[in-house]
Scaffold this active site. Sequence first.
Site, mmCIF file in Angstrom:
data_model
loop_
_atom_site.group_PDB
_atom_site.id
_atom_site.type_symbol
_atom_site.label_atom_id
_atom_site.label_comp_id
_atom_site.label_asym_id
_atom_site.label_seq_id
_atom_site.Cartn_x
_atom_site.Cartn_y
_atom_site.Cartn_z
ATOM 1 N N ARG A 167 0.940 -1.052 0.028
ATOM 2 C CA ARG A 167 -0.211 0.080 0.119
ATOM 3 C C ARG A 167 0.842 1.315 0.036
ATOM 4 O O ARG A 167 1.800 1.387 0.659
ATOM 5 C CB ARG A 167 -0.953 -0.108 1.244
ATOM 6 C CG ARG A 167 -1.939 -1.267 1.144
ATOM 7 C CD ARG A 167 -3.070 -0.991 2.232
ATOM 8 N NE ARG A 167 -3.828 -2.246 2.335
ATOM 9 C CZ ARG A 167 -4.804 -2.724 3.271
ATOM 10 N NH1 ARG A 167 -4.951 -1.616 4.190
ATOM 11 N NH2 ARG A 167 -5.231 -3.666 3.095
ATOM 12 N N ARG A 219 1.918 1.358 10.184
ATOM 13 C CA ARG A 219 1.520 1.578 8.776
ATOM 14 C C ARG A 219 2.641 1.576 8.134
ATOM 15 O O ARG A 219 3.413 2.566 7.957
ATOM 16 C CB ARG A 219 1.094 3.307 8.955
ATOM 17 C CG ARG A 219 0.187 3.473 7.649
ATOM 18 C CD ARG A 219 -0.379 4.933 7.832
ATOM 19 N NE ARG A 219 -1.275 4.981 8.752
ATOM 20 C CZ ARG A 219 -2.731 4.956 8.733
ATOM 21 N NH1 ARG A 219 -3.101 4.621 7.615
ATOM 22 N NH2 ARG A 219 -3.402 5.161 9.590
ATOM 23 N N GLU A 234 -6.673 -0.515 15.462
ATOM 24 C CA GLU A 234 -7.384 -1.520 14.734
ATOM 25 C C GLU A 234 -6.505 -2.714 14.248
ATOM 26 O O GLU A 234 -5.121 -2.322 14.077
ATOM 27 C CB GLU A 234 -7.686 -0.843 13.451
ATOM 28 C CG GLU A 234 -8.495 -1.792 12.361
ATOM 29 C CD GLU A 234 -8.505 -1.143 10.784
ATOM 30 O OE1 GLU A 234 -8.492 -1.888 9.810
ATOM 31 O OE2 GLU A 234 -8.249 -0.033 10.865
ATOM 32 N N SER A 278 -10.578 -5.719 10.157
ATOM 33 C CA SER A 278 -11.682 -5.278 9.661
ATOM 34 C C SER A 278 -12.548 -6.248 9.018
ATOM 35 O O SER A 278 -11.986 -6.723 8.015
ATOM 36 C CB SER A 278 -11.464 -4.087 8.926
ATOM 37 O OG SER A 278 -12.736 -3.356 8.659
ATOM 38 N N ARG A 283 0.604 -6.318 12.581
ATOM 39 C CA ARG A 283 0.065 -5.544 13.911
ATOM 40 C C ARG A 283 -0.199 -6.592 14.992
ATOM 41 O O ARG A 283 -0.302 -6.377 16.228
ATOM 42 C CB ARG A 283 -1.281 -5.039 13.343
ATOM 43 C CG ARG A 283 -1.155 -3.679 12.363
ATOM 44 C CD ARG A 283 -2.479 -2.907 12.322
ATOM 45 N NE ARG A 283 -2.125 -1.593 11.659
ATOM 46 C CZ ARG A 283 -3.011 -0.668 11.408
ATOM 47 N NH1 ARG A 283 -4.193 -0.682 11.918
ATOM 48 N NH2 ARG A 283 -2.654 0.340 10.388
#
Length: 437
Positions: free
Chosen positions: A268, A283, A355, A358, A396
């Site tokens: 990403r 991130r 988070e 999801s 994460r």
Amino acid sequence: MHDINFFRSDLAGAAAALERRGVRLDSAAFAALESTRRDIQVRTQDLQARRNAASKEIGIAKGKGVDAAPLLAEVAGLGDEVKRLEGELERVQRQLKDFLLDLPNFTHASTPAGKTSDDNVEQRRWGTLPEFDFKPKDHTDVGEALGLLDFPAAARTSGARFSFLRGDLARLHRALAQFMLDTHTREHGYTECYTPYIVNADALIGTTQLPKFEAEMFSVRKGGTDSQGEQLYLISTSEITLTNSVREQILDAGSLPIRLTAHTPCFRSEAGSYGKDTRGLIRQHQFDKVEMVQIVDPDRSYAALEEMTGHAETILQRLGLPYRVMALCTGDIGFAAAKTYDLEVWLPGQGAYREISSCSNCEAFQARRMQARFRNAQGKTEFVHTLNGSGLAVGRTLVAVMENYQRADGSITVPEVLRAYMGGQTHIVAPQERPGA
């Protein structure tokens, strides 16, 4: 993508549904395109009718020995005009498709109303927050102190937002992915898949990354620097490849539900996120994730969403990581989702929930783009519903383990459920401190 017939029959209703998630529908633009489309189709039908009539008149004229040249010229002219109008119709229909491709999914009635993440609604919590007799460190400090997390090495080869793991930390990262895959395949009924890491634009249109979020993707060009080569993209999630596996298929109802999982790297660009989480593993441009995808009958998609969320929760519970489940509000939910639950894990080093998964029900939104259908009990085809969820983001999860299982001496306790994947190892220490080092 939305069903255009709904917009044609109830444009005000479509505008109201989008307004619920803070998106203003340009109703005038849609109405203008629709008016043009209808006008072209009416004109085309009139011309075709006239051409058919003229063709019959030509036959009659020839039968009577009358000169048919004027009629033949008229038919030729009508044919040219019909062809021109067909080109116009194709252009307008493409504009209508592009108009719809730019619009997010409608949200489900049970999705909480709101504008930002502050309006998300907590559903439940699990676990007890750990207590330390020392000030808990951020995972970056833990990993660097052990000599097992090396951001400068990654920066020398790839730049910012990449990581370099060494030794037992790299092994723990691999153990987490294996544990997740084993749980989902052996207990939750998912089929493990190995999928491509590079996809074409059509696949990304199918799962909604294109055209809206092209800036978030890393692209490559087939044929190297040749500007004429095909534009391809590195996957940002294996949701793309897993969901597109049913692209342009008509499935048997008996084959549903389809449950798929894969462990892949994800790429990403994180466009627009600079200044956010610049420190550590939260991130990154490249990270690993174990993804879950379900392809289901529309009648059970919301039951499947609860089930999938529970599958992700199982991983956190077995790792002993405290978390909470949040229902995302209409202003914070993803582009393709009708309803989403986020799982947020407790990070002692940050003193906050972050988070880690999801889970979303996209209903028929992706399926309509992909033309993914099934044959129902009445023998008619209808679009499947697609769901996706992280089960979990591996990096994460590694962060959460490092922070929740850190010890005062700087070592990390290996969660019991992972020890079999670590050769029985119970703690991660600096390499020079390991027995026999």
